[in-house]
Motif scaffolding. Structure first.
Motif, PDB file in Angstrom:
ATOM      1  N   ASP A 183     -50.677  85.374  64.874  1.00 31.38           N
ATOM      2  CA  ASP A 183     -49.943  86.607  65.107  1.00 31.38           C
ATOM      3  C   ASP A 183     -50.963  87.659  65.558  1.00 31.38           C
ATOM      4  O   ASP A 183     -52.183  87.452  65.461  1.00 31.38           O
ATOM      5  CB  ASP A 183     -49.276  87.024  63.788  1.00 31.38           C
ATOM      6  N   SER A 212     -44.979  89.494  69.991  1.00 34.11           N
ATOM      7  CA  SER A 212     -43.636  90.005  69.742  1.00 34.11           C
ATOM      8  C   SER A 212     -43.559  91.416  70.289  1.00 34.11           C
ATOM      9  O   SER A 212     -44.574  91.980  70.725  1.00 34.11           O
ATOM     10  CB  SER A 212     -43.320  89.979  68.251  1.00 34.11           C
ATOM     11  N   ARG A 213     -42.360  91.960  70.251  1.00 35.44           N
ATOM     12  CA  ARG A 213     -42.176  93.290  70.813  1.00 35.44           C
ATOM     13  C   ARG A 213     -43.101  94.277  70.134  1.00 35.44           C
ATOM     14  O   ARG A 213     -43.218  94.283  68.913  1.00 35.44           O
ATOM     15  CB  ARG A 213     -40.726  93.721  70.625  1.00 35.44           C
ATOM     16  N   GLY A 214     -43.776  95.091  70.901  1.00 41.85           N
ATOM     17  CA  GLY A 214     -44.662  96.086  70.320  1.00 41.85           C
ATOM     18  C   GLY A 214     -46.114  95.627  70.265  1.00 41.85           C
ATOM     19  O   GLY A 214     -46.993  96.399  69.909  1.00 41.85           O
TER      20      GLY A 214
END
Lengths: 322, 127
Positions: free
Chosen positions: A73, A102-104
């Motif tokens: 991540d 992921s978004r952001g």
């Protein structure tokens, strides 16, 4: 994997439970659900899985067992994905790191790719993309690792580079030589930087002061004037015909670099003593001071247009005559 | 056990989770158990960040929550968490409290549904 993480993750297989022949994947994510999902998918791909909740835990896990691949991540506490990529690239460059974005986290993902991450996929597509990306990355890493192993078998290298007076080539040659030295065990990660500095100084001296005959006194007066004159002379006779030759002799015990320029040379006895603290801040002596400090030996020929530098292999990370 | 026969009004889409878990009910149960522990903890971190005015903490906790609730197909919670993540990133927490209240209620409902799901599938094999 920490005991806390193991406890919180039902179904996690410890290395003792898993078949030892399977390659190991390290999943790094602060979200336990995402770790569990990634674990399930990777195990279906035929890998063992270990998990870590952030970059710090991941480095500790890598210290215990180096994985075949790391899936991480990006946004995590303590040490994020970008920092992890940088740390892995520095110490385990053959281990590919795959990013779960992921978004952001778009900006940090791009930075991590620039820092050396091997691949990425959107976390929302974990189930469909990870089984595709994983074999690709593992196959590429396997080839790279085998090549690395093969090149680490080199015991003797003799080569010559003949350069025009283009200072932009210097960092490239230095990086190439550093890689070769490290691969042959002649320097380690910390001494590599110092050796690189010494090589760069010697090569630039050969170009600027040797072939282009631009004085270091001018550099002291004006860096801009120094650069302009050097650029002008690169296109003028007789300077433009001059070459810089670099002979490299490496074996398992030492490295010898002979850097020869086609300039008129200089009276080496007139050089300021680089070990005299009075001369420490003078540009004219600084390069030689660094070379003599970071290399085991450094001598000029009588004509003053050739320097021979020698570096011995040593077990200590400290290189040079400190 | 026929998964399709499980029927109760739930805050999450069992079929969505079944698809995510590739039909693996044991994995679904693992994910549900994990969320029952981690969801409220993450929500607690979010509330602490909000109380302390720490945008980054709110952003990180909301980011984690958004990813987790998405697995259960809980679109409303995803939307609320994304809004809080965005507010946290901008450190603009003035309007965050009502969103956090709504998210807390949504996460409570999801936890209730997941507990129900675990009860309904108690006879399924564990991983």
């Amino acid at each position: 994997m920490s005991a806390a993480v193991a406890e919180a993750e039902p179904g996690f297989k410890t290395p003792a439970d898993a078949a030892p022949a399977l390659p190991l994947a390290l999943v790094v994510d602060d979200a336990p659900l995402d770790r569990r999902m990634a674990t399930a998918i990777i195990e279906k791909c035929g890998l063992r899985v270990e998990c870590a909740a952030d970059g710090c835990e991941a480095l500790a896990a890598i210290g215990r067992a180096v994985p075949a691949v790391i899936i991480t991540d990006l946004q995590m506490p303590n040490m994020d994905g970008l920092q992890l990529v940088e740390a892995v690239r520095a110490d385990f460059p053959w281990v590919p790191v795959v990013l779960m974005t992921s978004r952001g986290s778009e900006e940090i993902a791009i930075a991590a790719l620039h820092a050396g991450a091997a691949h990425y996929f959107a976390k929302r597509n974990l189930k469909t993309e990870l089984p595709v990306v994983l074999p690709q990355v593992l196959a590429a890493a396997r080839t790279d690792r085998r090549r690395h192993e093969l090149l680490s078998c080199v015991e003797h290298v003799d080569c010559r580079f003949v350069l025009d007076n283009d200072p932009a080539m210097v960092p490239l040659l230095v990086a190439h030589l550093q890689e070769q030295l490290e691969r042959m065990g002649l320097c380690d990660k910390s001494s590599k930087i110092r050796v690189g500095v010494a090589l760069e100084e010697a090569l630039l001296n050969g170009i600027y002061h040797g072939n282009l005959e631009v004085s270091s006194v001018l550099k002291e007066e004006s860096e801009g004037a120094f650069r302009r004159l050097a650029e002008q002379r690169r296109r003028q006779e007789p300077y433009c015909r001059r070459k810089l030759s670099v002979d490299v002799h490496l074996n398992t015990t030492k490295a010898v670099f002979v850097i020869h320029d086609d300039g008129p040379g200089f009276d080496v006895t007139q050089l300021p003593d680089p070990t005299d603290p009075e001369n420490l801040l003078k540009p004219s002596g600084r390069g030689l001071l660094l070379i003599r400090t970071f290399m085991d030996e450094a001598v000029h020929n009588a004509a003053g247009n050739q320097i021979t530098m020698m570096l011995r292999r040593r077990s200590s990370p400290v290189i040079g005559n400190q | 056990m026929s998964f399709a026969n499980l029927s109760s009004p739930l805050a999450f889409d069992r079929r969505a989770l079944l698809a995510v878990a590739d039909g693996d009910i044991a994995l679904m149960r693992d994910l549900a158990r994990l969320f029952l522990v981690d969801g409220p903890q993450t929500l607690g971190r979010l509330r602490l960040g909000l109380a302390g005015g720490h945008g980054v903490r709110v952003q990180m906790a909301a980011h984690t929550l958004a990813g987790s609730v998405a697995l259960f197909g809980d679109d409303r919670s995803v939307e609320l968490a994304r809004r809080l993540e965005s507010l946290g990133r901008r450190n603009d927490l003035a309007g965050a409290e009502p969103v956090a209240v709504e998210l807390t209620a949504a996460v409570d409902a999801l936890c209730h549904s997941l507990a129900q799901f675990l009860e309904d599938t108690a006879e399924c094999p564990s991983s």
